[in-house]
Design a protein around this motif. Structure first.
Motif, PDB file in Angstrom:
ATOM      1  N   ARG A  30       0.853  -1.205   0.000  1.00  0.00           N
ATOM      2  CA  ARG A  30       0.000   0.000   0.000  1.00  0.00           C
ATOM      3  C   ARG A  30       0.876   1.238   0.000  1.00  0.00           C
ATOM      4  O   ARG A  30       1.939   1.267   0.632  1.00  0.00           O
ATOM      5  CB  ARG A  30      -0.883   0.036   1.258  1.00  0.00           C
ATOM      6  N   SER A  37      -5.176   8.063   7.664  1.00  0.00           N
ATOM      7  CA  SER A  37      -6.244   7.071   7.558  1.00  0.00           C
ATOM      8  C   SER A  37      -5.653   5.669   7.631  1.00  0.00           C
ATOM      9  O   SER A  37      -6.179   4.801   8.324  1.00  0.00           O
ATOM     10  CB  SER A  37      -7.016   7.241   6.236  1.00  0.00           C
ATOM     11  N   ILE A  55       5.316   7.753  -0.230  1.00  0.00           N
ATOM     12  CA  ILE A  55       5.425   8.701  -1.357  1.00  0.00           C
ATOM     13  C   ILE A  55       5.638  10.136  -0.864  1.00  0.00           C
ATOM     14  O   ILE A  55       5.412  11.097  -1.608  1.00  0.00           O
ATOM     15  CB  ILE A  55       4.197   8.612  -2.297  1.00  0.00           C
ATOM     16  N   MET A 101     -13.127  22.953   7.875  1.00  0.00           N
ATOM     17  CA  MET A 101     -13.834  22.097   8.825  1.00  0.00           C
ATOM     18  C   MET A 101     -13.323  20.664   8.846  1.00  0.00           C
ATOM     19  O   MET A 101     -13.920  19.794   9.472  1.00  0.00           O
ATOM     20  CB  MET A 101     -15.321  22.109   8.506  1.00  0.00           C
ATOM     21  N   ILE A 102     -12.236  20.393   8.135  1.00  0.00           N
ATOM     22  CA  ILE A 102     -11.687  19.036   8.154  1.00  0.00           C
ATOM     23  C   ILE A 102     -10.752  18.892   9.356  1.00  0.00           C
ATOM     24  O   ILE A 102      -9.738  19.594   9.451  1.00  0.00           O
ATOM     25  CB  ILE A 102     -10.948  18.706   6.841  1.00  0.00           C
ATOM     26  N   VAL A 107      -3.970  17.124  11.859  1.00  0.00           N
ATOM     27  CA  VAL A 107      -4.337  16.254  10.739  1.00  0.00           C
ATOM     28  C   VAL A 107      -4.174  17.013   9.423  1.00  0.00           C
ATOM     29  O   VAL A 107      -3.657  16.475   8.434  1.00  0.00           O
ATOM     30  CB  VAL A 107      -5.793  15.741  10.905  1.00  0.00           C
ATOM     31  N   GLY A 111      -2.322  15.163   6.485  1.00  0.00           N
ATOM     32  CA  GLY A 111      -3.243  14.499   5.563  1.00  0.00           C
ATOM     33  C   GLY A 111      -3.227  15.156   4.194  1.00  0.00           C
ATOM     34  O   GLY A 111      -3.073  16.373   4.073  1.00  0.00           O
ATOM     35  N   THR A 112      -3.370  14.347   3.154  1.00  0.00           N
ATOM     36  CA  THR A 112      -3.235  14.846   1.784  1.00  0.00           C
ATOM     37  C   THR A 112      -4.548  14.770   1.016  1.00  0.00           C
ATOM     38  O   THR A 112      -5.448  13.994   1.351  1.00  0.00           O
ATOM     39  CB  THR A 112      -2.181  14.023   1.015  1.00  0.00           C
ATOM     40  N   CYS A 118      -8.381   8.756  -2.206  1.00  0.00           N
ATOM     41  CA  CYS A 118      -8.109   7.323  -2.414  1.00  0.00           C
ATOM     42  C   CYS A 118      -8.599   6.470  -1.248  1.00  0.00           C
ATOM     43  O   CYS A 118      -8.891   5.291  -1.422  1.00  0.00           O
ATOM     44  CB  CYS A 118      -6.611   7.090  -2.647  1.00  0.00           C
ATOM     45  N   SER A 123     -17.431   9.300   4.539  1.00  0.00           N
ATOM     46  CA  SER A 123     -17.669  10.584   5.224  1.00  0.00           C
ATOM     47  C   SER A 123     -16.642  11.647   4.857  1.00  0.00           C
ATOM     48  O   SER A 123     -16.537  12.681   5.519  1.00  0.00           O
ATOM     49  CB  SER A 123     -17.640  10.371   6.748  1.00  0.00           C
ATOM     50  N   GLU A 124     -15.869  11.398   3.822  1.00  0.00           N
ATOM     51  CA  GLU A 124     -14.806  12.325   3.441  1.00  0.00           C
ATOM     52  C   GLU A 124     -15.398  13.626   2.882  1.00  0.00           C
ATOM     53  O   GLU A 124     -16.286  13.603   2.033  1.00  0.00           O
ATOM     54  CB  GLU A 124     -13.948  11.649   2.360  1.00  0.00           C
ATOM     55  N   ASP A 125     -14.884  14.754   3.341  1.00  0.00           N
ATOM     56  CA  ASP A 125     -15.401  16.048   2.880  1.00  0.00           C
ATOM     57  C   ASP A 125     -14.957  16.386   1.460  1.00  0.00           C
ATOM     58  O   ASP A 125     -15.743  16.882   0.655  1.00  0.00           O
ATOM     59  CB  ASP A 125     -14.941  17.152   3.846  1.00  0.00           C
ATOM     60  N   LEU A 162      -8.959   2.676  -8.928  1.00  0.00           N
ATOM     61  CA  LEU A 162      -7.503   2.566  -9.104  1.00  0.00           C
ATOM     62  C   LEU A 162      -7.055   1.106  -9.088  1.00  0.00           C
ATOM     63  O   LEU A 162      -7.509   0.317  -8.258  1.00  0.00           O
ATOM     64  CB  LEU A 162      -6.774   3.318  -7.994  1.00  0.00           C
ATOM     65  N   LYS A 184     -21.508  22.030   6.620  1.00  0.00           N
ATOM     66  CA  LYS A 184     -21.300  20.753   7.317  1.00  0.00           C
ATOM     67  C   LYS A 184     -21.849  20.846   8.730  1.00  0.00           C
ATOM     68  O   LYS A 184     -21.752  21.899   9.370  1.00  0.00           O
ATOM     69  CB  LYS A 184     -19.781  20.490   7.352  1.00  0.00           C
ATOM     70  N   GLY A 190     -13.910  19.847  14.446  1.00  0.00           N
ATOM     71  CA  GLY A 190     -12.864  18.938  14.000  1.00  0.00           C
ATOM     72  C   GLY A 190     -13.313  17.504  13.803  1.00  0.00           C
ATOM     73  O   GLY A 190     -12.528  16.652  13.407  1.00  0.00           O
ATOM     74  N   TRP A 192     -15.574  14.308  12.170  1.00  0.00           N
ATOM     75  CA  TRP A 192     -16.111  13.920  10.870  1.00  0.00           C
ATOM     76  C   TRP A 192     -17.544  14.433  10.761  1.00  0.00           C
ATOM     77  O   TRP A 192     -18.215  14.668  11.768  1.00  0.00           O
ATOM     78  CB  TRP A 192     -16.109  12.394  10.748  1.00  0.00           C
TER      79      TRP A 192
END
Ligand SMILES: Cc1cc2nc3c(=O)[nH]c(=O)nc-3n(C[C@H](O)[C@H](O)[C@H](O)COP(=O)(O)OP(=O)(O)OC[C@H]3O[C@@H](n4cnc5c(N)ncnc54)[C@H](O)[C@@H]3O)c2cc1C
Length: 290
Positions: A30, A37, A55, A101-102, A107, A111-112, A118, A123-125, A162, A184, A190, A192
């Motif tokens: 992976r 995540s 990466i 609001m993420i 994070v 977080g990218t 991916c 629940s991803e914004d 993918l 949201k 902060g 989810w």
């Protein structure tokens, strides 16, 4: 203490190298980007990759640029980078609203954008925001590059189109005249989303010519309320039509009851937040800050 199972580790030095490593280590390898995540899932043993391909050294994926009339956001752009970007703030307030609001600064610093898409968390914004914007995704694998509309990217929770040795390179969104907003509801700052809605409106002569409505955490198919989008097109951007679009969007959702609330509550939120996001986008179209 939660400890992941053992795994091998390799650091990619470029896109081709990452693909080579993914191919070499096989289907149980992976990619790791921000790790926000993947690593929690590994600690809980919900994911047990045999190899992690890091990466974080791929500087070519860390840029936000304007290219051929499109905004191009590299997969390794951090949430904080997207939030701070002037070009994003100017042309895509829906992304700035969502990023505010993420999670929290910790994070957002790691977080990218690519990891968020991916991971395909329901629940991803950013998934909802980019779906409302009808973004396209550029991916590269052993067979070369391909472009995938974001609305065709998600196959279901935690599943995307993918391939095993494929890497998301960037997200592209045309820069055109439109107005947008994201709304949201979260249980505490902060957290989810309990539910969230993204709205994008293109207007001409007082009429909606194209609408984008993205929804997250409420079981909307591929994060989109397509019927509500169709309903809005061809009519004025007014309260009456927004209310009906919200009602239709709520019906398109298939929320699940969980610790964030029962089904009826989430459906109600989906409808209400759709109306609020549309209203805010329409206000912005008239030059009012919402
Ligand atoms: C406490 C906490 C609160 C959070 N709150 C929210 C929130 O409110 N809203 C929200 O939307 N998100 C939230 N998140 C998730 C956060 O946005 C993560 O950063 C994001 O989901 C994953 O990004 P990442 O870079 O950490 O990905 P990683 O964990 O590194 O990777 C996630 C998955 O994507 C794959 N992947 C990563 N990059 C690529 C690539 N370029 N190509 C192909 N596959 C790739 C990995 O292999 C892995 O399967 C929260 C996370 C935490 C820990």
């Amino acid at each position: 203490m939660q400890v992941p199972a053992t795994f091998q580790y390799a650091r990619a030095t470029g896109v081709e190298h990452a693909i080579e490593l993914l191919t070499r280590y096989g289907p149980e390898a992976r990619l790791v980007a921000g790790g926000h995540s993947l690593l929690p899932m590994m600690k809980l043993r919900l994911a047990q990759p045999e190899a992690l391909i890091d990466i974080n050294g791929l500087d070519e994926l860390t840029r936000i640029r304007v290219d051929g009339g499109e905004l191009a956001v590299g997969a390794m752009v951090r949430h904080a980078g997207l939030l701070a970007s002037a070009v994003v703030g100017e042309h895509f307030p829906v992304l700035r609203d969502a990023e505010r609001m993420i999670a929290d600064p910790l994070v957002r610093n790691r977080g990218t954008v690519g990891g968020s898409l991916c991971q395909a968390d329901p629940s991803e914004d950013l998934s909802a925001a980019f779906c409302a914007l009808r973004a396209t995704l550029v991916a590269q694998g052993p067979d070369g590059r391909r472009v995938v509309p974001v609305r065709e990217f998600f196959l279901g929770p935690y599943e995307t189109v993918l391939g095993e040795a494929e890497l998301l390179l960037e997200v592209r969104v045309p820069i055109r005249s439109h107005a947008s907003a994201y709304r949201k509801v979260e249980r505490r700052a902060g957290d989810w989303a309990v539910a969230a809605a993204a709205a994008v409106l293109e207007l001409s002569g007082g009429v909606v010519t194209e609408a984008g409505i993205g929804l997250t955490a409420v079981g909307a198919p591929r994060f989109v309320a397509e019927e509500a989008e169709r309903y809005l097109c061809g009519g004025p951007p007014d309260e009456e039509r927004f209310a009906e679009a919200g009602r239709v969007a709520g019906e398109e959702c298939r929320p699940s009851a969980d610790q964030r609330g029962p089904v009826d509550y989430k459906r109600h939120l989906a409808a209400e937040l759709t109306v609020r996001a549309l209203r805010a986008a329409a206000a912005r179209a008239q030059g009012q800050e919402a």
